[in-house]
Write an enzyme that holds these catalytic residues in place. Structure first.
Site, PDB file in Angstrom:
ATOM      1  CE  LYS A 113      -4.202  -1.637   2.304  1.00  0.00           C
ATOM      2  NZ  LYS A 113      -5.192  -1.337   3.375  1.00  0.00           N
ATOM      3  CG  ASP A 153     -10.031   8.641  22.541  1.00  0.00           C
ATOM      4  OD1 ASP A 153     -10.623   9.005  23.565  1.00  0.00           O
ATOM      5  OD2 ASP A 153      -9.329   9.405  21.853  1.00  0.00           O
ATOM      6  CG  ASP A 155     -12.807  14.772  21.586  1.00  0.00           C
ATOM      7  OD1 ASP A 155     -13.051  15.886  21.121  1.00  0.00           O
ATOM      8  OD2 ASP A 155     -13.508  14.229  22.477  1.00  0.00           O
ATOM      9  CG  ASP A 161      -9.530  17.996  20.033  1.00  0.00           C
ATOM     10  OD1 ASP A 161     -10.206  17.420  20.895  1.00  0.00           O
ATOM     11  OD2 ASP A 161      -8.602  18.784  20.302  1.00  0.00           O
ATOM     12  CB  THR A 189     -15.110   9.225  25.937  1.00  0.00           C
ATOM     13  OG1 THR A 189     -14.835  10.618  25.884  1.00  0.00           O
ATOM     14  CG2 THR A 189     -16.419   9.024  26.700  1.00  0.00           C
ATOM     15  CG  ASP A 342      -9.202  20.050  27.986  1.00  0.00           C
ATOM     16  OD1 ASP A 342      -8.475  19.026  27.894  1.00  0.00           O
ATOM     17  OD2 ASP A 342     -10.371  20.059  27.570  1.00  0.00           O
ATOM     18  CE  LYS A 350      -9.731   7.061  27.062  1.00  0.00           C
ATOM     19  NZ  LYS A 350      -9.724   7.513  25.664  1.00  0.00           N
ATOM     20  CG  ASP A 374      -6.136  10.567  19.751  1.00  0.00           C
ATOM     21  OD1 ASP A 374      -5.599  11.675  19.904  1.00  0.00           O
ATOM     22  OD2 ASP A 374      -7.076  10.174  20.460  1.00  0.00           O
TER      23      ASP A 374
END
Length: 415
Positions: A113, A153, A155, A161, A189, A342, A350, A374
């Site tokens: 690829k 997850d 965002d 985001d 999340t 933030d 998690k 991410d």
């Protein structure tokens, strides 16, 4: 233009993944020895093809050797000697692997690829290796009894985001496909809401699609849950609710170890974290407000102003170090992370969230679980701890999540 400052900043340990950097270093040798940067692609094409084939073979041999080291590392962990594997000596920060990692096959797949071995000027990159590892993880799961739970997850993984999961998002039909295959879905999340309405606003496209679906059975629809605040608030899909979600009392889903978490310890840890956050905000002159929640505390920008990345990471590292050195920080798990604009500190992390999802659906094994996120850097990244609970895939955008799920479908059909 890349400045010296940016180069040195990127080399800081908290901005690197040691395993990927180590593999990248191994691949640099055959790249240097076999590259011909002075050659023009249109000239001597037969020679370039031969060089590419030789380079491909050398890369594949390296990935095969690393694959064997990982297999040896897995064996040592099964024999209760995790620190004695050769891979652990070479890459001290390496974690656990829950399935075989067929890196050579994954490299062959990605090379078709991305044409990595044909490049003459650009060596195998961090992103090349990250995607090869993702593919290897998928190979490992698909070949090892199949996939039963996928956690995501929010965002930057499912949506941009700060955005929401709208009905036109291409990830939605991929999630529906997983549900149709009786695979369970958990969205794990950092957003720590106690009201179903707020999660519905963020995930409306997916929840409405599931609600209106005629191809999903009731059992398959009930295979969708939301784990909020990393590991603190659980909502299950509810067909009859106007917000499509039902709050599950904590007593009905928490892990046995989580029952030992004392409220006074939670309050003390959040107090320490809040004090440290306020000190950082003052020291760095951050235009932020402090937000204290039931199981979290954080700072967010006033008037939607943008905070510099370096200031966010400085705050994360200071707060994390401060809480870790406290007595309560040594007995209560927490997660300090950079949310993009933030900084928040949550009780738990998690790994606990993914494990709670596994238990909720009947103790699904780690080998049959995939977490997609991410943020997998060693500090200030809240997906990092998920590696303790399941196989993981490190993506860089919602588009990569779609590509990953398409890749998963392709590998499943190929078997």
């Amino acid at each position: 233009m890349t400045t010296r400052y940016r180069v040195e900043y990127a080399l800081k340990s908290h901005r690197r993944d040691q395993l990927i950097e180590w593999i990248k270093g191994l691949l640099a040798v055959p790249f240097v020895l076999h590259s011909q940067p002075t050659a023009v692609y249109q000239e001597h094409s037969e020679n370039l093809i031969a060089v590419a084939a030789d380079t491909h073979q050398r890369y594949a041999e390296i990935f095969r050797d690393v694959e064997n080291l990982i297999s040896d590392h897995i064996k040592h962990e099964r024999d209760n000697a995790p620190g004695k594997s050769k891979l652990k000596l070479l890459v001290p920060s390496v974690g656990s692997f829950f399935t075989p990692i067929p890196l050579a096959d994954a490299f062959n797949y990605q090379d078709k690829k991305r044409f990595i071995s044909r490049r003459r000027f650009v060596a195998p990159s961090f992103n090349d290796i990250r995607l090869i590892l993702n593919t290897a993880q998928l190979f490992g799961i698909v070949r090892s009894n199949g996939l039963q739970l996928v956690t995501f997850d929010g965002d930057v993984t499912l949506y941009d985001d700060g955005a929401c999961l709208t009905e036109d998002n291409p990830v939605i039909p991929r999630i529906i496909r997983l549900l149709r295959q009786d695979c369970k879905i958990g969205i794990v999340t950092a957003a720590g809401y106690t009201e179903a309405e707020k999660y519905y606003h963020r995930l409306k496209g997916l929840l409405d699609t599931v609600h209106d679906s005629s191809v999903l059975t009731e059992t398959q629809k009930n295979g969708l849950i939301i784990m909020g605040g990393e590991s603190n608030f659980l909502f299950r899909y509810d067909q009859s609710s106007p917000h499509r979600l039902f709050y599950v009392p904590r007593s009905q889903w928490i892990l046995e170890e989580m029952q030992l978490w004392q409220e006074r310890d939670i309050t003390e840890l959040l107090d320490i974290a809040e004090s440290s956050l306020r000190a950082c905000a003052s020291n760095l002159n951050l235009p932020v407000a402090v937000l204290r929640k039931d199981r979290a505390v954080g700072v967010y920008p006033l008037d939607r102003s943008k905070i510099h990345r370096e200031q966010l990471e400085e705050t994360v590292l200071v707060v994390q170090n401060t809480v870790e050195r406290s007595q309560v920080g040594s007995r209560l798990p927490f997660c300090a992370f950079n949310g993009g604009n933030d900084v928040f500190v949550d009780i738990g992390d998690k790994s606990w969230g993914v494990r709670a999802c596994q238990q909720y659906f009947g103790n699904i094994e780690r080998t049959k679980t995939l977490h997609v996120g991410d943020q997998f850097l060693s500090a200030g990244a809240n997906d990092f701890k998920a590696r303790l609970a399941s196989t993981t895939a490190w993506i860089a955008s919602p588009a990569e999540t779609v590509q990953l799920l398409d890749e998963l479908e392709e590998l499943e059909k190929a078997l």
